[in-house]
Scaffold this motif. Structure first.
Motif, short mmCIF file in Angstrom:
data_model
loop_
_atom_site.label_atom_id
_atom_site.label_comp_id
_atom_site.label_asym_id
_atom_site.label_seq_id
_atom_site.Cartn_x
_atom_site.Cartn_y
_atom_site.Cartn_z
N LEU A 168 0.82 -1.21 0.00
CA LEU A 168 0.00 0.00 0.00
C LEU A 168 0.85 1.26 0.00
O LEU A 168 2.06 1.23 0.26
CB LEU A 168 -0.97 -0.01 1.19
N ALA A 169 0.19 2.38 -0.29
CA ALA A 169 0.80 3.71 -0.22
C ALA A 169 -0.33 4.72 -0.03
O ALA A 169 -1.43 4.55 -0.57
CB ALA A 169 1.59 4.03 -1.49
N TRP A 170 -0.06 5.78 0.74
CA TRP A 170 -1.05 6.83 1.02
C TRP A 170 -0.52 8.16 0.48
O TRP A 170 0.58 8.58 0.82
CB TRP A 170 -1.31 6.92 2.52
N TYR A 171 -1.31 8.79 -0.38
CA TYR A 171 -0.98 10.09 -0.95
C TYR A 171 -2.07 11.08 -0.54
O TYR A 171 -3.24 10.70 -0.37
CB TYR A 171 -0.94 10.04 -2.47
N GLY A 172 -1.70 12.37 -0.44
CA GLY A 172 -2.73 13.33 -0.13
C GLY A 172 -2.19 14.73 0.06
O GLY A 172 -0.98 14.98 -0.06
N ASP A 173 -3.11 15.65 0.35
CA ASP A 173 -2.73 16.99 0.73
C ASP A 173 -1.96 16.95 2.05
O ASP A 173 -2.10 15.99 2.82
CB ASP A 173 -3.98 17.86 0.88
N PRO A 174 -1.16 17.98 2.34
CA PRO A 174 -0.30 17.92 3.55
C PRO A 174 -1.05 17.63 4.84
O PRO A 174 -0.53 16.97 5.74
CB PRO A 174 0.35 19.30 3.57
N GLU A 175 -2.30 18.11 4.95
CA GLU A 175 -3.03 17.94 6.21
C GLU A 175 -3.76 16.61 6.29
O GLU A 175 -4.39 16.29 7.31
CB GLU A 175 -4.06 19.08 6.37
N ALA A 176 -3.67 15.79 5.27
CA ALA A 176 -4.52 14.59 5.17
C ALA A 176 -3.85 13.35 5.75
O ALA A 176 -3.81 12.30 5.12
CB ALA A 176 -4.92 14.36 3.72
N ALA A 177 -3.34 13.44 6.98
CA ALA A 177 -2.88 12.23 7.68
C ALA A 177 -4.08 11.35 7.97
O ALA A 177 -5.17 11.85 8.28
CB ALA A 177 -2.16 12.60 8.96
N TYR A 178 -3.90 10.04 7.86
CA TYR A 178 -5.03 9.12 7.94
C TYR A 178 -4.66 7.93 8.82
O TYR A 178 -3.61 7.31 8.63
CB TYR A 178 -5.39 8.65 6.52
N THR A 179 -5.51 7.64 9.81
CA THR A 179 -5.25 6.54 10.74
C THR A 179 -6.32 5.48 10.60
O THR A 179 -7.52 5.80 10.64
CB THR A 179 -5.22 7.06 12.20
N TYR A 180 -5.90 4.24 10.40
CA TYR A 180 -6.83 3.10 10.43
C TYR A 180 -6.03 1.87 10.82
O TYR A 180 -4.82 1.79 10.62
CB TYR A 180 -7.53 2.91 9.07
N SER A 181 -6.72 0.91 11.43
CA SER A 181 -6.10 -0.34 11.91
C SER A 181 -4.88 -0.05 12.79
O SER A 181 -3.91 -0.81 12.78
CB SER A 181 -5.69 -1.23 10.74
N GLY A 182 -4.93 1.07 13.52
CA GLY A 182 -3.83 1.41 14.41
C GLY A 182 -2.61 1.98 13.71
O GLY A 182 -1.59 2.23 14.36
N LEU A 183 -2.69 2.20 12.41
CA LEU A 183 -1.56 2.76 11.65
C LEU A 183 -1.89 4.17 11.22
O LEU A 183 -2.98 4.43 10.69
CB LEU A 183 -1.29 1.91 10.40
N THR A 184 -0.97 5.11 11.44
CA THR A 184 -1.15 6.48 10.97
C THR A 184 -0.27 6.68 9.74
O THR A 184 0.93 6.45 9.78
CB THR A 184 -0.78 7.50 12.05
N HIS A 185 -0.90 7.09 8.64
CA HIS A 185 -0.19 7.30 7.39
C HIS A 185 -0.04 8.79 7.13
O HIS A 185 -1.03 9.52 7.05
CB HIS A 185 -0.97 6.66 6.22
N GLN A 186 1.21 9.24 7.03
CA GLN A 186 1.47 10.62 6.60
C GLN A 186 1.46 10.63 5.08
O GLN A 186 2.07 9.77 4.44
CB GLN A 186 2.80 11.10 7.15
N PRO A 187 0.79 11.61 4.47
CA PRO A 187 0.62 11.55 3.02
C PRO A 187 1.89 11.84 2.24
O PRO A 187 2.65 12.75 2.57
CB PRO A 187 -0.44 12.63 2.76
N LEU A 188 2.10 11.05 1.21
CA LEU A 188 3.09 11.39 0.20
C LEU A 188 2.52 12.49 -0.68
O LEU A 188 1.30 12.57 -0.86
CB LEU A 188 3.41 10.16 -0.66
N PRO A 189 3.34 13.37 -1.26
CA PRO A 189 2.81 14.42 -2.13
C PRO A 189 2.26 13.84 -3.42
O PRO A 189 2.77 12.84 -3.94
CB PRO A 189 4.03 15.32 -2.39
N TRP A 190 1.23 14.47 -3.93
CA TRP A 190 0.59 14.01 -5.17
C TRP A 190 1.60 13.95 -6.31
O TRP A 190 2.37 14.89 -6.51
CB TRP A 190 -0.54 14.96 -5.58
N THR A 191 1.58 12.87 -7.06
CA THR A 191 2.32 12.82 -8.32
C THR A 191 1.45 13.46 -9.40
O THR A 191 0.23 13.60 -9.23
CB THR A 191 2.63 11.37 -8.72
#
Length: 199
Positions: free
Chosen positions: A58-81
């Motif tokens: 998996l990989a999580w991409y998003g706007d800078p403020e779009a940190a996302y937590t699920y299943s106990g994992l917090t994903h900091q977003p990679l910048p949009w390609t």
């Protein structure tokens, strides 16, 4: 709507499938490019005191403020390609809503899977819209009522299809992509959502 829009009629849910949202040539090109350029990860989750690798990449991409937590994992977003920004723009136009993050899941074979869950994390808001784009091989998508064990509806998600879940769907339903012994081609799934800042 320029696409063939197929509603999936289930109680207490708003689901629709656009089977040919992305033409086959475009879907193949996106699949190959995303597969090559994504820095895939396979994090582990802790269950009953033991660490288990997530059964897919998996990989999580998003706007800078779009940190996302699920299943106990917090994903900091990679910048949009450039490609993901273009796909986001098209998906957002199709669903009529801003989207600020996307989770890419890579199912390498039939043993890669996604267990039963709802996309009901608090940062997604009360009635979240989740738009799921499938690329590569088709996989079966199962739905069941919360609190029940039996699968109540299944659909095959072909390459280039866009499945939109909205309204109260996540309150009442869970979904999964189960393991299968059938030979299946590798699949990419892009699930776009709007992550809201928690006050």
């Amino acid at each position: 709507m320029l696409f063939d829009d197929v509603p999936i009629l289930l109680p207490d849910a708003e689901l629709r499938l656009i089977p040919d949202w992305c033409p086959p040539t475009c879907a193949r090109q996106w699949f190959e490019q995303l597969l090559a350029e994504t820095p895939w990860e396979q994090p582990s989750v802790r269950l009953h005191g033991r660490e288990y690798p997530v059964p897919r990449l998996l990989a999580w991409y998003g706007d800078p403020e779009a940190a996302y937590t699920y299943s106990g994992l917090t994903h900091q977003p990679l910048p949009w390609t450039p490609l993901l920004a273009e796909i986001r723009s098209r998906v957002s136009a199709s669903v009529g809503q801003a989207l600020n993050g996307v989770l890419l899941n890579y199912y390498r074979d039939g043993q890669d899977s996604m267990g039963w869950h709802s996309d009901d994390e608090s940062e997604l808001g009360r009635n979240p819209l989740v738009a799921s784009l499938s690329l590569g091989g088709a996989r079966r998508f199962d739905l069941r009522r919360k609190g029940r064990n039996a699968i109540e509806h299944s659909i095959d998600l072909p390459p280039g299809s866009l499945l939109v879940m909205s309204g109260a769907t996540q309150h009442h339903w869970q979904h999964q992509v189960a393991k299968t012994r059938r030979p299946v081609a590798p699949r990419l799934n892009l699930t776009f959502r709007l992550v809201r800042a928690l006050s």
